[in-house]
Design a protein around this motif. Structure first.
Motif, PDB file in Angstrom:
ATOM      1  N   ALA A   1       0.819  -1.218   0.000  1.00  0.00           N
ATOM      2  CA  ALA A   1       0.000   0.000   0.000  1.00  0.00           C
ATOM      3  C   ALA A   1       0.851   1.265   0.000  1.00  0.00           C
ATOM      4  N   GLU A   2       2.034   1.216   0.591  1.00  0.00           N
ATOM      5  CA  GLU A   2       2.861   2.427   0.661  1.00  0.00           C
ATOM      6  C   GLU A   2       3.703   2.640  -0.598  1.00  0.00           C
ATOM      7  N   HIS A   3       3.654   1.725  -1.539  1.00  0.00           N
ATOM      8  CA  HIS A   3       4.423   1.843  -2.781  1.00  0.00           C
ATOM      9  C   HIS A   3       3.836   2.978  -3.626  1.00  0.00           C
ATOM     10  N   PRO A   4       4.683   3.860  -4.211  1.00  0.00           N
ATOM     11  CA  PRO A   4       4.165   4.987  -5.004  1.00  0.00           C
ATOM     12  C   PRO A   4       3.239   4.568  -6.141  1.00  0.00           C
ATOM     13  N   ALA A   5       3.508   3.447  -6.792  1.00  0.00           N
ATOM     14  CA  ALA A   5       2.647   3.009  -7.901  1.00  0.00           C
ATOM     15  C   ALA A   5       1.252   2.653  -7.400  1.00  0.00           C
ATOM     16  N   GLU A   6       1.169   2.046  -6.238  1.00  0.00           N
ATOM     17  CA  GLU A   6      -0.134   1.712  -5.669  1.00  0.00           C
ATOM     18  C   GLU A   6      -0.877   2.978  -5.256  1.00  0.00           C
ATOM     19  N   LEU A   7      -0.156   3.938  -4.702  1.00  0.00           N
ATOM     20  CA  LEU A   7      -0.774   5.211  -4.324  1.00  0.00           C
ATOM     21  C   LEU A   7      -1.291   5.933  -5.567  1.00  0.00           C
ATOM     22  N   GLU A   8      -0.504   5.941  -6.647  1.00  0.00           N
ATOM     23  CA  GLU A   8      -0.947   6.552  -7.909  1.00  0.00           C
ATOM     24  C   GLU A   8      -2.221   5.889  -8.407  1.00  0.00           C
ATOM     25  N   ARG A   9      -2.276   4.554  -8.344  1.00  0.00           N
ATOM     26  CA  ARG A   9      -3.455   3.829  -8.802  1.00  0.00           C
ATOM     27  C   ARG A   9      -4.678   4.209  -7.987  1.00  0.00           C
ATOM     28  N   ARG A  10      -4.538   4.273  -6.665  1.00  0.00           N
ATOM     29  CA  ARG A  10      -5.679   4.615  -5.814  1.00  0.00           C
ATOM     30  C   ARG A  10      -6.158   6.037  -6.064  1.00  0.00           C
ATOM     31  N   ILE A  11      -5.228   6.977  -6.246  1.00  0.00           N
ATOM     32  CA  ILE A  11      -5.602   8.371  -6.504  1.00  0.00           C
ATOM     33  C   ILE A  11      -6.288   8.489  -7.862  1.00  0.00           C
ATOM     34  N   ALA A  12      -5.736   7.849  -8.893  1.00  0.00           N
ATOM     35  CA  ALA A  12      -6.340   7.900 -10.224  1.00  0.00           C
ATOM     36  C   ALA A  12      -7.757   7.339 -10.196  1.00  0.00           C
ATOM     37  N   HIS A  13      -7.952   6.251  -9.459  1.00  0.00           N
ATOM     38  CA  HIS A  13      -9.303   5.684  -9.333  1.00  0.00           C
ATOM     39  C   HIS A  13     -10.232   6.668  -8.627  1.00  0.00           C
ATOM     40  N   TYR A  14      -9.774   7.269  -7.566  1.00  0.00           N
ATOM     41  CA  TYR A  14     -10.596   8.218  -6.809  1.00  0.00           C
ATOM     42  C   TYR A  14     -10.970   9.423  -7.676  1.00  0.00           C
ATOM     43  N   LEU A  15     -10.017   9.899  -8.488  1.00  0.00           N
ATOM     44  CA  LEU A  15     -10.312  11.014  -9.391  1.00  0.00           C
ATOM     45  C   LEU A  15     -11.345  10.605 -10.435  1.00  0.00           C
ATOM     46  N   ALA A  16     -11.240   9.384 -10.927  1.00  0.00           N
ATOM     47  CA  ALA A  16     -12.152   8.905 -11.969  1.00  0.00           C
ATOM     48  C   ALA A  16     -13.587   8.802 -11.481  1.00  0.00           C
ATOM     49  N   VAL A  17     -13.788   8.511 -10.205  1.00  0.00           N
ATOM     50  CA  VAL A  17     -15.144   8.326  -9.693  1.00  0.00           C
ATOM     51  C   VAL A  17     -15.660   9.536  -8.918  1.00  0.00           C
ATOM     52  N   SER A  18     -14.869  10.601  -8.830  1.00  0.00           N
ATOM     53  CA  SER A  18     -15.300  11.801  -8.107  1.00  0.00           C
ATOM     54  C   SER A  18     -16.377  12.534  -8.899  1.00  0.00           C
ATOM     55  N   PRO A  19     -17.496  12.883  -8.247  1.00  0.00           N
ATOM     56  CA  PRO A  19     -18.565  13.599  -8.948  1.00  0.00           C
ATOM     57  C   PRO A  19     -18.141  15.022  -9.307  1.00  0.00           C
ATOM     58  N   GLY A  20     -18.598  15.474 -10.463  1.00  0.00           N
ATOM     59  CA  GLY A  20     -18.322  16.840 -10.898  1.00  0.00           C
ATOM     60  C   GLY A  20     -16.899  17.060 -11.370  1.00  0.00           C
ATOM     61  N   LEU A  21     -16.210  15.984 -11.732  1.00  0.00           N
ATOM     62  CA  LEU A  21     -14.827  16.094 -12.159  1.00  0.00           C
ATOM     63  C   LEU A  21     -14.591  15.196 -13.365  1.00  0.00           C
ATOM     64  N   ASP A  22     -14.155  15.801 -14.470  1.00  0.00           N
ATOM     65  CA  ASP A  22     -13.755  15.038 -15.653  1.00  0.00           C
ATOM     66  C   ASP A  22     -12.235  14.975 -15.634  1.00  0.00           C
ATOM     67  N   ALA A  23     -11.698  13.884 -15.104  1.00  0.00           N
ATOM     68  CA  ALA A  23     -10.258  13.764 -14.884  1.00  0.00           C
ATOM     69  C   ALA A  23      -9.553  12.970 -15.973  1.00  0.00           C
ATOM     70  N   ILE A  24     -10.140  12.888 -17.152  1.00  0.00           N
ATOM     71  CA  ILE A  24      -9.564  12.089 -18.231  1.00  0.00           C
ATOM     72  C   ILE A  24      -8.176  12.585 -18.627  1.00  0.00           C
ATOM     73  N   ASP A  25      -7.919  13.888 -18.520  1.00  0.00           N
ATOM     74  CA  ASP A  25      -6.626  14.448 -18.917  1.00  0.00           C
ATOM     75  C   ASP A  25      -5.760  14.834 -17.729  1.00  0.00           C
ATOM     76  N   VAL A  26      -6.053  14.281 -16.557  1.00  0.00           N
ATOM     77  CA  VAL A  26      -5.265  14.568 -15.359  1.00  0.00           C
ATOM     78  C   VAL A  26      -4.246  13.451 -15.155  1.00  0.00           C
ATOM     79  N   THR A  27      -3.002  13.839 -14.891  1.00  0.00           N
ATOM     80  CA  THR A  27      -1.954  12.871 -14.606  1.00  0.00           C
ATOM     81  C   THR A  27      -1.645  12.874 -13.115  1.00  0.00           C
ATOM     82  N   VAL A  28      -1.242  11.721 -12.608  1.00  0.00           N
ATOM     83  CA  VAL A  28      -0.907  11.560 -11.199  1.00  0.00           C
ATOM     84  C   VAL A  28       0.492  10.967 -11.115  1.00  0.00           C
TER      85      VAL A  28
END
Length: 92
Positions: free
Chosen positions: A18-45
């Motif tokens: 869980a503390e690995h940067p790649a896992e953190l990136e994956r969790r953040i990208a998922h959270y951005l993808a499902v956040s209401p009112g946010l089109d994060a298709i062009d956001v990089t993490v």
């Protein structure tokens, strides 16, 4: 329907701790993808340790702020650096 354990060439995929940067990136990208009112298709993490750098573009400054708030809400994130730019498409 039959469900099989996921494998990669016959072996179980390697899970990052869980503390690995790649896992953190994956969790953040998922959270951005499902956040209401946010089109994060062009956001990089990108993560370095528990510091997150957000980049890319969104349509409004409100979306950029939402992305920063969403990333900060993910467990394990200590700092969010927001380099998201506002898209100029369709502004005139």
């Amino acid at each position: 329907m039959i469900f099989k354990q996921r494998t990669f060439f016959g072996e179980a995929p390697e899970r990052q701790p869980a503390e690995h940067p790649a896992e953190l990136e994956r969790r953040i990208a998922h959270y951005l993808a499902v956040s209401p009112g946010l089109d994060a298709i062009d956001v990089t993490v990108t993560c370095s340790g528990n510091t997150v750098v957000l980049g890319g573009t969104v349509a409004t400054s409100e979306e950029a702020a939402r992305a920063e708030e969403a990333a900060a809400a993910v467990e394990g994130v200590a700092e969010v650096i927001n380099h998201i730019e506002i898209s100029k498409v369709g502004t005139g």
